[in-house]
Write a protein that holds these residues in place. Sequence first.
Motif, short mmCIF file in Angstrom:
data_model
loop_
_atom_site.label_atom_id
_atom_site.label_comp_id
_atom_site.label_asym_id
_atom_site.label_seq_id
_atom_site.Cartn_x
_atom_site.Cartn_y
_atom_site.Cartn_z
N ALA A 223 0.83 -1.21 0.00
CA ALA A 223 0.00 0.00 0.00
C ALA A 223 0.86 1.26 0.00
CB ALA A 223 -0.92 0.00 1.21
N TYR A 224 0.36 2.31 -0.68
CA TYR A 224 1.09 3.57 -0.80
C TYR A 224 0.10 4.72 -0.64
CZ TYR A 224 4.46 0.32 -2.65
OH TYR A 224 5.28 -0.74 -2.78
N PRO A 225 0.48 5.79 0.04
CA PRO A 225 -0.45 6.88 0.33
C PRO A 225 -1.16 7.44 -0.90
CG PRO A 225 1.56 7.16 1.59
CD PRO A 225 1.81 6.02 0.65
N SER A 226 -0.43 7.65 -1.98
CA SER A 226 -1.03 8.27 -3.16
C SER A 226 -1.34 7.28 -4.27
CB SER A 226 -0.08 9.36 -3.71
OG SER A 226 1.16 8.78 -4.09
N TRP A 265 -7.89 3.63 -2.43
CA TRP A 265 -8.24 3.64 -1.01
C TRP A 265 -9.75 3.70 -0.83
CZ3 TRP A 265 -5.01 2.07 2.46
CH2 TRP A 265 -3.64 2.28 2.30
N GLU A 266 -10.43 4.38 -1.74
CA GLU A 266 -11.89 4.52 -1.63
C GLU A 266 -12.59 3.17 -1.79
OE1 GLU A 266 -10.11 8.35 -2.37
OE2 GLU A 266 -9.94 6.44 -3.47
N TYR A 271 -12.90 -5.27 -0.20
CA TYR A 271 -12.04 -6.46 -0.07
C TYR A 271 -11.90 -6.79 1.41
CZ TYR A 271 -11.20 -5.44 -4.94
OH TYR A 271 -11.37 -5.20 -6.27
N ARG A 272 -12.79 -7.68 1.86
CA ARG A 272 -12.91 -7.96 3.28
C ARG A 272 -12.34 -9.35 3.59
NH1 ARG A 272 -16.96 -4.85 5.68
NH2 ARG A 272 -17.74 -6.59 6.94
N THR A 273 -11.32 -9.39 4.43
CA THR A 273 -10.74 -10.66 4.87
C THR A 273 -10.51 -10.62 6.37
OG1 THR A 273 -8.50 -9.82 4.40
CG2 THR A 273 -9.58 -11.12 2.66
N ASP A 274 -10.20 -11.78 6.94
CA ASP A 274 -9.96 -11.86 8.38
C ASP A 274 -8.60 -11.29 8.76
OD1 ASP A 274 -12.39 -13.36 9.00
OD2 ASP A 274 -11.41 -15.02 7.92
N MET A 288 -1.26 2.25 7.47
CA MET A 288 -2.46 1.85 6.76
C MET A 288 -3.71 2.09 7.62
SD MET A 288 -1.08 -1.63 4.92
CE MET A 288 -2.67 -2.03 4.19
N LEU A 289 -3.58 1.87 8.90
CA LEU A 289 -4.72 2.08 9.80
C LEU A 289 -5.12 3.55 9.90
CD1 LEU A 289 -3.80 -0.43 12.62
CD2 LEU A 289 -5.77 -0.58 11.09
N ASP A 290 -4.21 4.44 9.49
CA ASP A 290 -4.53 5.87 9.47
C ASP A 290 -5.43 6.23 8.29
OD1 ASP A 290 -3.16 6.48 11.79
OD2 ASP A 290 -1.30 6.99 10.74
N GLN A 291 -5.55 5.31 7.34
CA GLN A 291 -6.44 5.52 6.20
C GLN A 291 -7.87 5.14 6.62
OE1 GLN A 291 -5.67 6.74 3.14
NE2 GLN A 291 -3.50 7.01 3.62
N PRO A 292 -8.80 6.07 6.64
CA PRO A 292 -10.15 5.81 7.18
C PRO A 292 -10.86 4.61 6.58
CG PRO A 292 -9.84 8.15 6.80
CD PRO A 292 -8.66 7.48 6.19
#
Length: 336
Positions: A223-226, A265-266, A271-274, A288-292
């Motif tokens: 994952a990457y911010p932009s 990110w939107e 994509y839901r996993t355990d 990553m957790l800082d991404q709402p």
Amino acid sequence: MRSSLSRRAFLGGSLALGATGLLAACGGGTSNDRPSGREGGSGAWSFTDDTGNTVSLDRRPTRIAGLNDAIASLWNYGIVPVASFGYTALADDVNFEGKDTSEVTEVGTTYGQIDIEALAAQRPDVIVTHAYPVDSSGKLDPKKPLYGFNDLDQQKLVGEIAPIVAIAMAGSATGVVDRTVELAKSLGVTDDDLAGPKKEYEAARDRLREVARKGLTVMAVAAYPSDGVHIAKAQDDPALRSYVELGLSYPDPGGSEYYWQSVSWENISDYRTDVVLYSLRAMDGDAMLDQPTFAQLPAAKAGQVYPWEFSSMDYVAQARTIDNLAENLERARKVT
């Protein structure tokens, strides 16, 4: 190299921004006058690599150079290299932790940059590297350089110093590990040398097989911010594919691209996993957790976001990585 995110760059190498996107991923010391850990045989030596190329020499090679990932595996079996090149310095590569690298000549610490003269000065008998496929079929393209080389011209120059042997990073990791063992045994590693590491490797696989019975779903990402989130396709990654074979579930993220499905990110909430595994060379779990939107995923809410480690394809490194993964999954629970 692909103009999209290279899988090896993500898994363990340096990341660089290109014009169109992200580009590409035990033993003692040795010196210029000493072979790399094994006595050379008096008879002829031959090995056919995964490109179909057969390398034949008058005696078994003792001075081994090559790509960090490949020589890390041989070193774990007691074959100490004389020279290395790759995407980073050995000191920054987790696969060399605990090893005395002071007498290994680093002839390249940035992908595709190799000091040809320095490599030649080490007088390698053979140079080992990896070959990455170009699509999900595992096809290797001979018109593309082997991994670690900037282009075919550079690869040719290196091949004039010593013959190049390539192991394909295709299919399941079990196959890549087996081929690496075949290479190591041809270089003098014995079954006795391998017995202990193989036992630990099989024990780690059994541990992961047991935890897979919990039925957890797992997603591995970079994952990457932009740039959003790149979700790995398990069937295209040897390590992930081997975990699926042990019973772990990596849902197919869809898309037609090889190896990755890129998601904004939107849209990551679809994509839901355990469990989510994050690249050690991209955003870490806290970032990553800082991404709402990511924070709303079931795995994120449950605190089940763990590292995705890349390790060399040998019994020793794979046992360590699989044990680490199993330990994380043992404390995870179903949340989807």
